[in-house]
Design an enzyme around this catalytic site. Structure first.
Site, PDB file in Angstrom:
ATOM      1  N   LYS A   9       0.828  -1.209   0.000  1.00  0.00           N
ATOM      2  CA  LYS A   9       0.000   0.000   0.000  1.00  0.00           C
ATOM      3  C   LYS A   9       0.869   1.268   0.000  1.00  0.00           C
ATOM      4  CE  LYS A   9      -4.054  -2.074   2.303  1.00  0.00           C
ATOM      5  NZ  LYS A   9      -4.845  -2.097   3.572  1.00  0.00           N
ATOM      6  N   TYR A  49     -12.198  -1.693  -3.903  1.00  0.00           N
ATOM      7  CA  TYR A  49     -12.685  -1.908  -2.538  1.00  0.00           C
ATOM      8  C   TYR A  49     -14.207  -1.847  -2.446  1.00  0.00           C
ATOM      9  CZ  TYR A  49      -8.185  -1.977  -0.033  1.00  0.00           C
ATOM     10  OH  TYR A  49      -6.953  -2.327   0.480  1.00  0.00           O
ATOM     11  N   PHE A  57     -15.418   3.396   7.115  1.00  0.00           N
ATOM     12  CA  PHE A  57     -14.038   3.670   6.709  1.00  0.00           C
ATOM     13  C   PHE A  57     -13.856   3.690   5.187  1.00  0.00           C
ATOM     14  CE2 PHE A  57     -14.308  -0.948   7.553  1.00  0.00           C
ATOM     15  CZ  PHE A  57     -13.765  -1.493   6.391  1.00  0.00           C
ATOM     16  N   ARG A  85      -2.361 -14.582   4.216  1.00  0.00           N
ATOM     17  CA  ARG A  85      -2.994 -13.885   5.350  1.00  0.00           C
ATOM     18  C   ARG A  85      -2.218 -14.171   6.640  1.00  0.00           C
ATOM     19  NH1 ARG A  85      -7.321 -10.202   4.192  1.00  0.00           N
ATOM     20  NH2 ARG A  85      -8.212 -10.692   6.225  1.00  0.00           N
ATOM     21  N   THR A  91      -5.733  -7.389  10.578  1.00  0.00           N
ATOM     22  CA  THR A  91      -5.936  -6.051  10.003  1.00  0.00           C
ATOM     23  C   THR A  91      -5.316  -4.960  10.869  1.00  0.00           C
ATOM     24  OG1 THR A  91      -8.039  -6.883   9.125  1.00  0.00           O
ATOM     25  CG2 THR A  91      -7.695  -4.504   9.066  1.00  0.00           C
ATOM     26  N   ARG A 102       2.291  -6.855   9.058  1.00  0.00           N
ATOM     27  CA  ARG A 102       1.558  -5.721   9.648  1.00  0.00           C
ATOM     28  C   ARG A 102       2.038  -5.421  11.065  1.00  0.00           C
ATOM     29  NH1 ARG A 102      -4.426  -7.349   7.327  1.00  0.00           N
ATOM     30  NH2 ARG A 102      -4.444  -5.941   5.515  1.00  0.00           N
ATOM     31  N   ASN A 112      -1.976  -0.036   7.227  1.00  0.00           N
ATOM     32  CA  ASN A 112      -1.468  -1.346   7.652  1.00  0.00           C
ATOM     33  C   ASN A 112      -0.601  -2.020   6.574  1.00  0.00           C
ATOM     34  OD1 ASN A 112      -3.508  -1.967   5.912  1.00  0.00           O
ATOM     35  ND2 ASN A 112      -4.730  -3.128   7.366  1.00  0.00           N
ATOM     36  N   HIS A 115      -2.212  -5.258   1.545  1.00  0.00           N
ATOM     37  CA  HIS A 115      -3.477  -5.949   1.337  1.00  0.00           C
ATOM     38  C   HIS A 115      -3.146  -7.378   0.920  1.00  0.00           C
ATOM     39  CE1 HIS A 115      -7.515  -6.876  -0.217  1.00  0.00           C
ATOM     40  NE2 HIS A 115      -6.865  -7.496  -1.200  1.00  0.00           N
ATOM     41  N   GLU A 126      -9.665 -10.371  -7.601  1.00  0.00           N
ATOM     42  CA  GLU A 126      -8.665  -9.342  -7.280  1.00  0.00           C
ATOM     43  C   GLU A 126      -7.450  -9.455  -8.204  1.00  0.00           C
ATOM     44  OE1 GLU A 126      -7.869  -9.237  -3.088  1.00  0.00           O
ATOM     45  OE2 GLU A 126      -9.909  -8.543  -2.667  1.00  0.00           O
TER      46      GLU A 126
HETATM   47  N1  UDP Z   1      -9.762  -0.500   7.410  1.00  0.00           N
HETATM   48  C1  UDP Z   1      -9.878   0.691   8.114  1.00  0.00           C
HETATM   49  N2  UDP Z   1     -10.624   0.702   9.276  1.00  0.00           N
HETATM   50  C2  UDP Z   1     -11.259  -0.404   9.734  1.00  0.00           C
HETATM   51  C3  UDP Z   1     -11.151  -1.599   9.008  1.00  0.00           C
HETATM   52  C4  UDP Z   1     -10.390  -1.621   7.858  1.00  0.00           C
HETATM   53  O1  UDP Z   1      -9.309   1.714   7.733  1.00  0.00           O
HETATM   54  O2  UDP Z   1     -11.914  -0.330  10.787  1.00  0.00           O
HETATM   55  C5  UDP Z   1      -8.978  -0.529   6.159  1.00  0.00           C
HETATM   56  C6  UDP Z   1      -7.620  -1.239   6.315  1.00  0.00           C
HETATM   57  O3  UDP Z   1      -6.667  -0.587   5.482  1.00  0.00           O
HETATM   58  C7  UDP Z   1      -7.947  -2.635   5.816  1.00  0.00           C
HETATM   59  C8  UDP Z   1      -8.932  -2.339   4.690  1.00  0.00           C
HETATM   60  O4  UDP Z   1      -9.693  -1.237   5.167  1.00  0.00           O
HETATM   61  O5  UDP Z   1      -6.809  -3.317   5.389  1.00  0.00           O
HETATM   62  C9  UDP Z   1      -9.868  -3.463   4.307  1.00  0.00           C
HETATM   63  O6  UDP Z   1     -10.543  -3.899   5.481  1.00  0.00           O
HETATM   64  P1  UDP Z   1     -10.729  -5.456   5.805  1.00  0.00           P
HETATM   65  O7  UDP Z   1     -11.653  -5.556   6.968  1.00  0.00           O
HETATM   66  O8  UDP Z   1     -11.092  -6.187   4.567  1.00  0.00           O
HETATM   67  O9  UDP Z   1      -9.269  -5.882   6.315  1.00  0.00           O
HETATM   68  P2  UDP Z   1      -8.144  -6.770   5.608  1.00  0.00           P
HETATM   69  O10 UDP Z   1      -8.843  -7.805   4.777  1.00  0.00           O
HETATM   70  O11 UDP Z   1      -7.303  -5.833   4.780  1.00  0.00           O
HETATM   71  O12 UDP Z   1      -7.373  -7.360   6.746  1.00  0.00           O
HETATM   72 MG    MG Z   2     -10.348  -7.707   3.417  1.00  0.00          MG
END
Ligand code: UDP
Ligand code: MG
Length: 139
Positions: A9, A49, A57, A85, A91, A102, A112, A115, A126
Protein backbone atom coordinates in the site's frame (compact mmCIF):
# COMPACT_ATOMS: atom_id res chain seq x y z
CA UNK A 1 -0.46 -24.29 -6.92
CA UNK A 2 -2.90 -21.59 -5.87
CA UNK A 3 -2.68 -17.85 -6.52
CA UNK A 4 -3.37 -14.78 -4.42
CA UNK A 5 -2.94 -11.02 -4.63
CA UNK A 6 -0.62 -8.90 -2.51
CA UNK A 7 -0.75 -5.10 -2.57
CA UNK A 8 2.03 -3.06 -1.00
CA UNK A 9 0.00 0.00 0.00
CA UNK A 10 1.01 3.67 -0.38
CA UNK A 11 2.20 4.01 3.25
CA UNK A 12 4.70 1.17 2.76
CA UNK A 13 5.90 2.41 -0.64
CA UNK A 14 6.49 5.89 0.83
CA UNK A 15 8.51 4.33 3.66
CA UNK A 16 10.69 2.42 1.18
CA UNK A 17 9.46 -0.93 2.46
CA UNK A 18 8.91 -2.64 -0.92
CA UNK A 19 12.10 -4.69 -0.62
CA UNK A 20 11.56 -5.65 3.03
CA UNK A 21 8.04 -6.85 2.33
CA UNK A 22 8.92 -8.81 -0.80
CA UNK A 23 11.82 -10.44 1.05
CA UNK A 24 9.46 -11.68 3.74
CA UNK A 25 6.92 -12.94 1.24
CA UNK A 26 9.50 -14.81 -0.85
CA UNK A 27 11.14 -16.09 2.35
CA UNK A 28 7.80 -17.58 3.38
CA UNK A 29 7.79 -19.69 0.20
CA UNK A 30 5.78 -17.68 -2.33
CA UNK A 31 6.77 -17.36 -5.99
CA UNK A 32 6.12 -13.95 -7.59
CA UNK A 33 4.43 -14.73 -10.92
CA UNK A 34 3.42 -11.16 -11.81
CA UNK A 35 4.22 -7.71 -10.44
CA UNK A 36 3.88 -4.00 -11.22
CA UNK A 37 3.86 -0.53 -9.68
CA UNK A 38 0.89 1.71 -10.35
CA UNK A 39 -1.01 4.65 -8.90
CA UNK A 40 -4.77 4.17 -8.70
CA UNK A 41 -7.18 7.05 -9.12
CA UNK A 42 -10.15 7.32 -6.76
CA UNK A 43 -12.52 5.64 -9.20
CA UNK A 44 -10.22 2.62 -9.52
CA UNK A 45 -9.61 2.52 -5.74
CA UNK A 46 -13.34 2.69 -5.07
CA UNK A 47 -13.99 -0.14 -7.50
CA UNK A 48 -11.29 -2.38 -6.06
CA UNK A 49 -12.69 -1.91 -2.54
CA UNK A 50 -16.37 -1.94 -3.53
CA UNK A 51 -17.01 -4.81 -1.08
CA UNK A 52 -16.56 -2.16 1.66
CA UNK A 53 -18.84 0.49 0.13
CA UNK A 54 -21.15 1.89 2.83
CA UNK A 55 -18.81 1.13 5.73
CA UNK A 56 -17.66 4.07 7.85
CA UNK A 57 -14.04 3.67 6.71
CA UNK A 58 -14.81 3.36 2.97
CA UNK A 59 -14.20 6.98 1.91
CA UNK A 60 -11.00 7.12 3.95
CA UNK A 61 -9.85 3.79 2.45
CA UNK A 62 -10.45 4.94 -1.14
CA UNK A 63 -8.49 8.16 -0.48
CA UNK A 64 -5.70 6.16 1.15
CA UNK A 65 -5.26 3.50 -1.55
CA UNK A 66 -5.14 6.25 -4.20
CA UNK A 67 -2.81 8.53 -2.21
CA UNK A 68 0.40 7.26 -3.83
CA UNK A 69 1.95 4.45 -5.83
CA UNK A 70 1.28 0.83 -4.90
CA UNK A 71 2.97 -2.42 -5.88
CA UNK A 72 0.67 -5.28 -6.87
CA UNK A 73 2.02 -8.81 -6.97
CA UNK A 74 0.39 -12.09 -7.93
CA UNK A 75 1.83 -14.82 -5.71
CA UNK A 76 1.81 -18.58 -6.14
CA UNK A 77 2.03 -21.21 -3.38
CA UNK A 78 0.05 -24.14 -2.01
CA UNK A 79 -3.02 -22.71 -0.27
CA UNK A 80 -1.77 -19.22 -1.23
CA UNK A 81 -4.64 -16.99 0.05
CA UNK A 82 -4.73 -18.43 3.58
CA UNK A 83 -0.96 -18.75 3.72
CA UNK A 84 -0.45 -15.09 2.78
CA UNK A 85 -2.99 -13.89 5.35
CA UNK A 86 -0.88 -15.69 7.94
CA UNK A 87 2.30 -13.94 6.81
CA UNK A 88 0.52 -10.56 6.71
CA UNK A 89 -1.25 -10.78 10.09
CA UNK A 90 -4.48 -9.28 11.45
CA UNK A 91 -5.94 -6.05 10.00
CA UNK A 92 -5.00 -4.04 13.11
CA UNK A 93 -1.19 -4.08 13.45
CA UNK A 94 -1.53 -3.95 17.24
CA UNK A 95 -3.45 -7.24 17.14
CA UNK A 96 -1.29 -8.86 14.45
CA UNK A 97 0.91 -11.75 15.62
CA UNK A 98 4.61 -11.05 16.26
CA UNK A 99 6.79 -11.13 13.15
CA UNK A 100 3.90 -10.66 10.74
CA UNK A 101 4.28 -7.89 8.13
CA UNK A 102 1.56 -5.72 9.65
CA UNK A 103 2.88 -6.22 13.18
CA UNK A 104 6.37 -5.20 12.11
CA UNK A 105 5.58 -2.28 9.80
CA UNK A 106 1.93 -1.20 10.25
CA UNK A 107 0.98 2.12 11.83
CA UNK A 108 -2.78 1.81 12.42
CA UNK A 109 -5.81 -0.29 11.46
CA UNK A 110 -6.01 1.81 8.29
CA UNK A 111 -2.36 2.31 7.44
CA UNK A 112 -1.47 -1.35 7.65
CA UNK A 113 1.09 -1.53 4.81
CA UNK A 114 -0.35 -4.42 2.78
CA UNK A 115 -3.48 -5.95 1.34
CA UNK A 116 -3.79 -9.73 0.98
CA UNK A 117 -6.80 -11.35 -0.70
CA UNK A 118 -9.20 -12.97 1.76
CA UNK A 119 -9.60 -16.70 0.96
CA UNK A 120 -13.42 -16.38 1.08
CA UNK A 121 -13.66 -13.14 -0.95
CA UNK A 122 -12.69 -14.31 -4.46
CA UNK A 123 -8.91 -13.86 -4.79
CA UNK A 124 -9.23 -14.53 -8.55
CA UNK A 125 -11.40 -11.41 -8.97
CA UNK A 126 -8.66 -9.34 -7.28
CA UNK A 127 -5.94 -10.86 -9.49
CA UNK A 128 -8.04 -10.18 -12.60
CA UNK A 129 -8.56 -6.59 -11.44
CA UNK A 130 -4.85 -5.89 -11.93
CA UNK A 131 -3.45 -8.53 -14.30
CA UNK A 132 -4.09 -9.76 -17.82
CA UNK A 133 -3.38 -13.46 -18.36
CA UNK A 134 -0.27 -12.56 -20.41
CA UNK A 135 1.17 -10.64 -17.42
CA UNK A 136 1.30 -13.80 -15.26
CA UNK A 137 4.24 -16.09 -15.87
CA UNK A 138 4.82 -19.80 -15.41
CA UNK A 139 8.48 -20.41 -14.62
N1 UDP B 1 -9.76 -0.50 7.41
C1 UDP B 1 -9.88 0.69 8.11
N2 UDP B 1 -10.62 0.70 9.28
C2 UDP B 1 -11.26 -0.40 9.73
C3 UDP B 1 -11.15 -1.60 9.01
C4 UDP B 1 -10.39 -1.62 7.86
O1 UDP B 1 -9.31 1.71 7.73
O2 UDP B 1 -11.91 -0.33 10.79
C5 UDP B 1 -8.98 -0.53 6.16
C6 UDP B 1 -7.62 -1.24 6.31
O3 UDP B 1 -6.67 -0.59 5.48
C7 UDP B 1 -7.95 -2.64 5.82
C8 UDP B 1 -8.93 -2.34 4.69
O4 UDP B 1 -9.69 -1.24 5.17
O5 UDP B 1 -6.81 -3.32 5.39
C9 UDP B 1 -9.87 -3.46 4.31
O6 UDP B 1 -10.54 -3.90 5.48
P1 UDP B 1 -10.73 -5.46 5.80
O7 UDP B 1 -11.65 -5.56 6.97
O8 UDP B 1 -11.09 -6.19 4.57
O9 UDP B 1 -9.27 -5.88 6.32
P2 UDP B 1 -8.14 -6.77 5.61
O10 UDP B 1 -8.84 -7.81 4.78
O11 UDP B 1 -7.30 -5.83 4.78
O12 UDP B 1 -7.37 -7.36 6.75
MG1 MG C 1 -10.35 -7.71 3.42
Amino acid sequence: MDKTLLIIKPDAVKKNLIGEILKRVVGAGFKIIGMKMLWLNKEQGGKFYEIHRGKDFYDWLVDFISSGPIVVACLSAADAPAKLRGVVGATDPKKAAPDTIRNLYGTSVGENVVHASAPDENPQREIDFFFEAAELHNY
